[in-house]
Design an enzyme around this catalytic site. Structure first.
Site, mmCIF file in Angstrom:
data_model
loop_
_atom_site.group_PDB
_atom_site.id
_atom_site.type_symbol
_atom_site.label_atom_id
_atom_site.label_comp_id
_atom_site.label_asym_id
_atom_site.label_seq_id
_atom_site.Cartn_x
_atom_site.Cartn_y
_atom_site.Cartn_z
ATOM 1 N N HIS A 288 -6.492 11.346 23.664
ATOM 2 C CA HIS A 288 -6.808 9.959 24.023
ATOM 3 C C HIS A 288 -5.980 9.022 23.143
ATOM 4 C CE1 HIS A 288 -9.060 6.185 24.409
ATOM 5 N NE2 HIS A 288 -9.505 6.678 25.557
ATOM 6 N N GLU B 246 -6.570 6.259 21.696
ATOM 7 C CA GLU B 246 -7.251 5.785 20.489
ATOM 8 C C GLU B 246 -7.258 6.849 19.403
ATOM 9 O OE1 GLU B 246 -11.668 4.562 18.925
ATOM 10 O OE2 GLU B 246 -11.199 4.067 21.009
ATOM 11 N N CYS C 85 -18.478 1.510 19.256
ATOM 12 C CA CYS C 85 -18.529 0.051 19.303
ATOM 13 C C CYS C 85 -19.762 -0.441 20.055
ATOM 14 C CB CYS C 85 -17.253 -0.512 19.929
ATOM 15 S SG CYS C 85 -17.184 -0.411 21.720
ATOM 16 N N SER D 54 -13.266 -1.695 30.653
ATOM 17 C CA SER D 54 -11.967 -2.198 31.094
ATOM 18 C C SER D 54 -11.936 -2.466 32.598
ATOM 19 C CB SER D 54 -10.855 -1.205 30.716
ATOM 20 O OG SER D 54 -11.159 0.104 31.165
#
Length: 346
Positions: free
Chosen positions: A147, A149, A218, A291
């Site tokens: 990924h 990130e 998050c 997103s």
């Protein structure tokens, strides 16, 4: 959880021949503050510097957003060497997922002007990992291999100073260089429940494991999963709007199914829904990854209304008020109402 109607019924409505359907619309859903900021950075850069503005990798994991930015003059590249020499004075934007330290170093070497759109909460994870490293700890990163990130976070530290684990089984077979000197961080978009299990197992195996100063997952990931978790019981179908390469969207699909939805499906547009195979459905859950723009959520609702006598119930949990400032170089650039509608996914 109590569900409230999204709109008041009319005083008189004609009898519909369509099957009745309730859509449980989750909130919060869709764009988070980090995604909103990243899209805004590209839009502002186009207004300030003109086209083209280059973007390394997808700014966020959503084709609708990427194609909309391409129409405005953004050019997406995989690596910086794809930027032609005659355009090297144009800005290049790094995606919201974050990049390894080698990428801005490469940009500096090529004399490129870059704008970093890394989500501040991803940057926080980078700082947590670097702090572990400064304290002499080997870093255990919980995340999904490959990924962007994860690649970005691992790229903040010297090679060999980070180990990646994805599952409890990975923890069980993991052999660290020093079991008594470990610190962990996590990808921001993981399943809250799955990650808790991995962390628990790490602590069982390595009692001296040091946690980050704050949770790495998050707020947006946590909030969207909690809303889906509460709305899923009793749903015949749960739809998550998102891209196949979106980690947080795929986690929502898993959460919906585990929390009681009879089936849970990831879709990018209304056209992805296999209408002929839905069978008898009375209650549909609907949410969107961080997103996914709201315009696609509305598109799907209207597609159901065209086929069913559909009413929308709001399944809200918390209200999100986070707002992340764009880069200093862009804060003076004004946005029109049309710009803001695009940035907000409306």
């Amino acid at each position: 959880m109590e569900f409230r109607p999204a709109e008041k019924p009319a005083a008189f409505e004609p009898v519909s021949q369509k099957s009745a359907l309730t859509i449980r619309l989750c909130g919060p859903r869709g764009f988070c503050a980090g995604v909103d900021r990243a899209i805004q950075i590209v839009v502002l850069a186009l207004k300030e510097f003109g086209a083209p503005v280059y973007v390394r990798h997808e700014i966020v994991h959503n084709r609708y957003v990427v194609e909309g930015l391409e129409a405005k003059g953004a050019i997406f590249v995989e690596e910086l060497d794809e930027i032609p020499p005659e355009h090297r004075k144009q800005p290049v934007v790094f995606s919201a997922h974050g990049v390894p330290k080698s990428v801005p170093a490469d940009a500096d070497q090529r004399n490129l002007f870059y704008l970093d759109a890394t989500c501040p909460l991803v940057s926080k994870v980078h700082k947590q990992a670097m702090r572990h490293n400064r304290m002499g700890r080997h870093v255990v990163l919980i995340g999904h291999a490959g990924h962007p990130e994860v690649i970005g976070t691992m790229g903040q530290l010297p090679e060999g100073s980070v180990s990646l684990v994805e599952t409890i089984d990975d923890v069980d077979t993991y052999t660290p260089p020093d079991p008594d000197n470990l610190g962990f961080v996590t990808q921001t978009t993981l399943s809250v429940d799955d990650t808790a299990g991995v962390i628990k197992r790490l602590h069982e195996r390595f009692p001296n494991l040091t946690a980050p100063a704050a949770d790495s997952i998050c707020y947006a990931t946590t909030n969207r999963q909690e809303a889906v978790k509460q709305a899923a019981p009793g749903c015949d179908l749960f739809l998550i709007v998102g891209a196949p390469n979106s980690s947080n969207s795929k986690r929502l699909v898993e959460v919906a199914f585990r929390s009681g939805a009879r089936q849970s499906v990831l879709v990018q547009r209304a056209s992805d829904i296999e209408w002929d195979t839905l069978g008898e459905i009375r209650t549909v859950g609907l949410s969107a990854g961080a997103s996914a723009p709201e315009v696609i959520v509305n598109e799907i609702i209207e597609a159901f209304r065209a086929r069913y006598d559909a009413v929308v119930e709001l399944a809200d949990t918390v209200e999100e008020t986070e707002n992340f400032l764009v880069n200093r170089e862009l804060r003076h650039v004004p946005l029109t109402q049309a710009d803001m509608a695009f940035v907000n996914g409306d």
